[in-house]
Design an enzyme around this catalytic site. Structure first.
Site, PDB file in Angstrom:
ATOM      1  N   SER A 170       0.794  -1.243   0.000  1.00  0.00           N
ATOM      2  CA  SER A 170       0.000   0.000   0.000  1.00  0.00           C
ATOM      3  C   SER A 170       0.824   1.289   0.000  1.00  0.00           C
ATOM      4  O   SER A 170       0.493   2.218  -0.754  1.00  0.00           O
ATOM      5  CB  SER A 170      -0.968   0.012   1.186  1.00  0.00           C
ATOM      6  OG  SER A 170      -1.966  -0.935   0.958  1.00  0.00           O
ATOM      7  N   ALA A 227       6.432  -0.826   3.538  1.00  0.00           N
ATOM      8  CA  ALA A 227       5.391  -1.111   4.539  1.00  0.00           C
ATOM      9  C   ALA A 227       5.979  -1.534   5.883  1.00  0.00           C
ATOM     10  O   ALA A 227       5.306  -1.465   6.901  1.00  0.00           O
ATOM     11  CB  ALA A 227       4.461  -2.210   4.031  1.00  0.00           C
ATOM     12  N   GLY A 239       4.539   0.331   8.925  1.00  0.00           N
ATOM     13  CA  GLY A 239       4.310  -0.292  10.228  1.00  0.00           C
ATOM     14  C   GLY A 239       5.650  -0.564  10.887  1.00  0.00           C
ATOM     15  O   GLY A 239       6.654  -0.784  10.200  1.00  0.00           O
ATOM     16  N   ASN A 261       8.295  -6.972  11.595  1.00  0.00           N
ATOM     17  CA  ASN A 261       7.297  -5.923  11.333  1.00  0.00           C
ATOM     18  C   ASN A 261       5.966  -6.333  12.007  1.00  0.00           C
ATOM     19  O   ASN A 261       5.865  -7.436  12.550  1.00  0.00           O
ATOM     20  CB  ASN A 261       7.157  -5.764   9.820  1.00  0.00           C
ATOM     21  CG  ASN A 261       6.459  -6.955   9.206  1.00  0.00           C
ATOM     22  OD1 ASN A 261       6.717  -8.088   9.599  1.00  0.00           O
ATOM     23  ND2 ASN A 261       5.573  -6.721   8.273  1.00  0.00           N
ATOM     24  N   CYS A 294       2.971  -7.507  11.230  1.00  0.00           N
ATOM     25  CA  CYS A 294       2.232  -8.768  11.008  1.00  0.00           C
ATOM     26  C   CYS A 294       3.131  -9.987  11.000  1.00  0.00           C
ATOM     27  O   CYS A 294       2.683 -11.118  10.747  1.00  0.00           O
ATOM     28  CB  CYS A 294       1.433  -8.654   9.723  1.00  0.00           C
ATOM     29  SG  CYS A 294       0.279  -7.264   9.790  1.00  0.00           S
ATOM     30  N   GLU A 320       5.656 -11.009   9.088  1.00  0.00           N
ATOM     31  CA  GLU A 320       6.190 -11.674   7.893  1.00  0.00           C
ATOM     32  C   GLU A 320       7.588 -11.211   7.485  1.00  0.00           C
ATOM     33  O   GLU A 320       8.181 -11.787   6.582  1.00  0.00           O
ATOM     34  CB  GLU A 320       5.216 -11.535   6.713  1.00  0.00           C
ATOM     35  CG  GLU A 320       5.101 -10.166   6.069  1.00  0.00           C
ATOM     36  CD  GLU A 320       4.116  -9.232   6.779  1.00  0.00           C
ATOM     37  OE1 GLU A 320       3.798  -9.505   7.950  1.00  0.00           O
ATOM     38  OE2 GLU A 320       3.701  -8.236   6.165  1.00  0.00           O
ATOM     39  N   PRO A 370       0.211 -10.476   4.523  1.00  0.00           N
ATOM     40  CA  PRO A 370      -1.237 -10.691   4.681  1.00  0.00           C
ATOM     41  C   PRO A 370      -2.060 -10.164   3.505  1.00  0.00           C
ATOM     42  O   PRO A 370      -3.121 -10.683   3.220  1.00  0.00           O
ATOM     43  CB  PRO A 370      -1.580  -9.910   5.950  1.00  0.00           C
ATOM     44  CG  PRO A 370      -0.369  -9.182   6.384  1.00  0.00           C
ATOM     45  CD  PRO A 370       0.801  -9.633   5.565  1.00  0.00           C
ATOM     46  N   THR A 371      -1.569  -9.130   2.828  1.00  0.00           N
ATOM     47  CA  THR A 371      -2.260  -8.484   1.703  1.00  0.00           C
ATOM     48  C   THR A 371      -3.685  -8.052   2.056  1.00  0.00           C
ATOM     49  O   THR A 371      -4.589  -8.138   1.223  1.00  0.00           O
ATOM     50  CB  THR A 371      -2.292  -9.383   0.423  1.00  0.00           C
ATOM     51  OG1 THR A 371      -3.203 -10.472   0.613  1.00  0.00           O
ATOM     52  CG2 THR A 371      -0.920  -9.920   0.082  1.00  0.00           C
ATOM     53  N   ILE A 403      -4.380  -4.911  -0.397  1.00  0.00           N
ATOM     54  CA  ILE A 403      -4.155  -5.074  -1.841  1.00  0.00           C
ATOM     55  C   ILE A 403      -4.925  -6.279  -2.402  1.00  0.00           C
ATOM     56  O   ILE A 403      -5.253  -6.289  -3.579  1.00  0.00           O
ATOM     57  CB  ILE A 403      -2.651  -5.120  -2.228  1.00  0.00           C
ATOM     58  CG1 ILE A 403      -1.919  -6.264  -1.553  1.00  0.00           C
ATOM     59  CG2 ILE A 403      -1.985  -3.774  -1.978  1.00  0.00           C
ATOM     60  CD1 ILE A 403      -0.507  -6.489  -2.115  1.00  0.00           C
TER      61      ILE A 403
HETATM   62  N1  UDP Z   1       0.658  -2.330   7.695  1.00  0.00           N
HETATM   63  C1  UDP Z   1       0.476  -1.206   8.501  1.00  0.00           C
HETATM   64  N2  UDP Z   1      -0.778  -0.708   8.683  1.00  0.00           N
HETATM   65  C2  UDP Z   1      -1.879  -1.278   8.113  1.00  0.00           C
HETATM   66  C3  UDP Z   1      -1.713  -2.433   7.327  1.00  0.00           C
HETATM   67  C4  UDP Z   1      -0.434  -2.926   7.127  1.00  0.00           C
HETATM   68  O1  UDP Z   1       1.437  -0.664   9.022  1.00  0.00           O
HETATM   69  O2  UDP Z   1      -3.005  -0.781   8.313  1.00  0.00           O
HETATM   70  C5  UDP Z   1       2.025  -2.848   7.424  1.00  0.00           C
HETATM   71  C6  UDP Z   1       2.489  -3.913   8.372  1.00  0.00           C
HETATM   72  O3  UDP Z   1       3.892  -3.867   8.486  1.00  0.00           O
HETATM   73  C7  UDP Z   1       2.102  -5.178   7.647  1.00  0.00           C
HETATM   74  C8  UDP Z   1       2.454  -4.809   6.228  1.00  0.00           C
HETATM   75  O4  UDP Z   1       2.064  -3.437   6.143  1.00  0.00           O
HETATM   76  O5  UDP Z   1       2.833  -6.257   8.140  1.00  0.00           O
HETATM   77  C9  UDP Z   1       1.796  -5.592   5.158  1.00  0.00           C
HETATM   78  O6  UDP Z   1       0.405  -5.689   5.408  1.00  0.00           O
HETATM   79  P1  UDP Z   1      -0.623  -6.008   4.245  1.00  0.00           P
HETATM   80  O7  UDP Z   1      -0.010  -7.024   3.345  1.00  0.00           O
HETATM   81  O8  UDP Z   1      -1.947  -6.344   4.851  1.00  0.00           O
HETATM   82  O9  UDP Z   1      -0.710  -4.591   3.499  1.00  0.00           O
HETATM   83  P2  UDP Z   1      -1.356  -4.100   2.132  1.00  0.00           P
HETATM   84  O10 UDP Z   1      -0.215  -3.824   1.209  1.00  0.00           O
HETATM   85  O11 UDP Z   1      -2.321  -5.111   1.635  1.00  0.00           O
HETATM   86  O12 UDP Z   1      -2.056  -2.827   2.492  1.00  0.00           O
END
Ligand code: UDP
Length: 561
Positions: free
Chosen positions: A71, A86, A115, A268, A270, A272, A411-412, A415
């Site tokens: 994101s 992220a 995060g 981080n 989550c 991963e 976790p995605t 996305i």
């Molecule tokens: N993360 C964060 N805040 C959020 C969601 C995600 O800081 O609200 C960070 C966190 O480090 C997490 C990583 O983004 O481990 C990846 O999360 P995810 O794959 O769900 O993110 P997406 O890219 O789908 O938004």
């Protein structure tokens, strides 16, 4: 551009599309993908690459939702912010200066959509002396609450919720307080917790010997505990709240690609991405559901997407700015990226393989092995074009590669909504449900709809009945083979969750985001047994969630990390 469903449009409009000073949206989804592609591809110029051709390929792979970067890249690339990662880990040393420095760095990272994870293991325990003031130390958990409050306030300004991982080593004298911290309502709401275990702890359990708790300030043994009882306390709290998870630090450290730069003590939010202090990682995920040809995996297309994905992320590192100079330096040295996968359950449905079957584990293994091998092939190629990552020579990698790590299973959470596929490698939770974010999103499983309609059932009527249900196994009108393909997280036994996680972990440099779901009737002993099995399977960490537990997990409207 492949058409976006209404959920993806809503998410993009509310969180991702650029706005002007008055708050008006000033970009279309296609313009967003062009903005990101143009910004990332501009990195190619420095290496003599073809910027325009690369931009077109980056645009296509995102617009077709074959691959999406994390994101922060989608939100910030080509904007003033330009922070694209992220995941971060920050060091916290045993001093007020260090704690408050980490706090201010955290605030900047959260503002930019990242995060943060921390090990609090170096902080002196509660009740210890404070030399300067002659006072009494308040301990790691009390300082974590300051990070939590700061996160709470910043969240209100940003487009994305700040999230934290708090890690404490199992030998810290405050370990029981830490492990039990989320037993009270509304405490550390913006934290996931992980207790960091190592070989000494598990050996003490196996040997039935007492385990030492050590003051990190003095290295003195403060007291001894029964490690079995401590593990039971961890299991009890995880049973009740989903927190803490367990990290296996020795397994993580064994995979540290740059041990000469330091040890890994935290991940981080989550879980991963285990990272060194001040490291960051840019993630991106391949939509497996979009790489199917009939009822088989489209391997050629998958290869192409993975190669392009590594390039997208390596360019993202090139283009990213970081809020803290130490982070910029560390990232420049290791250039860690994390290509992962999403839509795994959707892929299984297309291949007609039930998630709960041994064949699902074989698919997991085959797909991730392929993604991993190709990601490394891409990184080797980039090293030829651009040179290896600067810390390569003293790293564990024998051949020159561009990145210290290439793969991660994220976790995605968001996305996967944009891609319209199942999240990460998780089984689905429901075939139709309301996701309680952005004012409520109505999510339905298109594959399920198609399949029941093909059997002459009225999908609309059926979905109304199934809405928010966590299983469809008791619905008589649904044919058995359909039921088997749409087993939910709740239908699957913990050992299958673990087997799938382990299959992915075997071919992943970093770690794998996965929640092991347990039925409401599960016992504390069942949770403990999940921890032990996770260790036997060489996982880097494990998170459980028991149906009906009071969710303390951050980012968890569907309980996951
Ligand atoms: N993360 C964060 N805040 C959020 C969601 C995600 O800081 O609200 C960070 C966190 O480090 C997490 C990583 O983004 O481990 C990846 O999360 P995810 O794959 O769900 O993110 P997406 O890219 O789908 O938004």
């Amino acid at each position: 551009m492949a058409s976006l469903d209404s959920v993806a449009r809503t998410v993009l409009r509310r969180r991702y599309l650029r706005r002007d000073e008055t708050g008006e949206v000033v970009e279309t989804p296609d313009e967003l993908f062009h903005r990101v592609a143009a910004d990332l591809a501009s990195a190619e110029a420095a290496f003599g690459g073809d910027v325009d051709a690369t931009e077109a390929r980056f645009h296509e792979v995102m617009a077709e939702r074959l691959f999406l970067p994390n994101s922060p890249t989608l939100m910030n690339a080509g904007t003033d912010l330009q922070q694209l990662a992220a995941c971060f880990v920050l060091p916290v040393e045993d001093s007020i200066e260090s704690i408050f420095e980490a706090l201010s760095q955290t605030a900047c990272i959260h503002q930019s959509g990242g995060g943060t994870g921390f090990s609090f293991s170096k902080l002196r325990p509660e009740g210890d002396v404070v030399g300067k003031t002659g006072g009494v130390a308040s301990g790691p958990v009390s300082f974590m609450q300051i990070f939590d409050s700061a996160t709470e306030q910043i969240k209100q300004g940003g487009r994305r919720r700040g999230a934290n991982m708090g890690v404490l080593h199992v030998s810290h004298p405050d370990v029981e307080t830490f492990v039990s911290a989320k037993g009270e309502a509304d405490v550390l709401r913006n934290f996931n917790l992980s207790v960091a275990t190592d070989a000494a702890f598990w050996d003490a359990i196996d040997a039935g010997e007492p385990y030492d708790l050590v003051n990190p300030r003095t290295d003195e043994i403060v007291r001894q505990v029964d490690p079995e009882a401590l593990l039971e306390l961890v299991a009890e709290m995880a049973w009740e709240t989903g927190d803490p998870g367990v990290l296996f630090l020795d397994t993580i450290e064994a995979a540290n690609p740059t041990p000469q730069l330091g040890h890994i003590e935290a991940t981080n939010p989550c879980g991963e991405v285990p990272l060194l202090p001040y490291e960051a990682c840019v993630l991106g995920s391949v939509n497996l559901a979009a790489h199917v040809d009939g009822e088989t995996v489209d391997w050629d297309r998958l290869r192409e997407t993975v190669h392009l994905g590594v390039r997208v992320l390596d360019d993202a590192i090139e283009r990213s700015t970081f809020p803290v100079p130490e982070i910029a330096e560390r990232v420049a040295e290791t250039r860690k990226v994390g290509v992962g996968v999403m839509g795994f359950h959707d892929l299984l449905v297309d291949l007609r393989v039930p998630y709960g079957s041994p064949a699902a584990v074989e698919v997991a293994e085959a797909v991730m092995r392929f993604v991993h091998d190709e990601a490394w092939a891409a990184s080797r190629q980039l090293a030829e074009e651009r040179g290896p990552f600067p810390a390569w020579e003293s790293s564990v990698h024998e051949t020159p590669v561009r990145n210290a790590t290439t793969t991660t299973v994220a976790p995605t959470g968001t996305i996967s909504l944009l891609a319209g596929c199942s999240a990460g490698i998780e089984p689905i939770y429901n075939v139709a449900y309301t996701k309680h974010v952005l004012g409520g999103l109505e999510i339905r499983n298109d594959r399920f709809v198609d399949m029941v309609e093909a059997r002459g059932l009225d999908a609309e009527v059926l979905l109304e009945d199934l809405h928010d249900r966590t299983t469809i196994q008791d619905v008589e009108s649904i044919p058995d083979d359909v039921k088997r393909l749409f087993q939910t997280a709740h239908d699957l036994p913990p050992r299958q969750h673990l087997a799938v996680q382990a299959a992915f972990q075997r071919h992943t440099d970093n770690a794998v985001s996965k929640t092991v779901n347990l039925p409401a009737s599960a016992s504390v002993a069942d949770v403990e047994s999940v921890f032990r099995t996770a260790r036997e399977l060489d996982l880097k960490g494990v998170t459980v969630f028991r149906s009906g537990a009071s969710t303390g997990q951050v980012l968890g409207e569907a309980p996951r990390r």
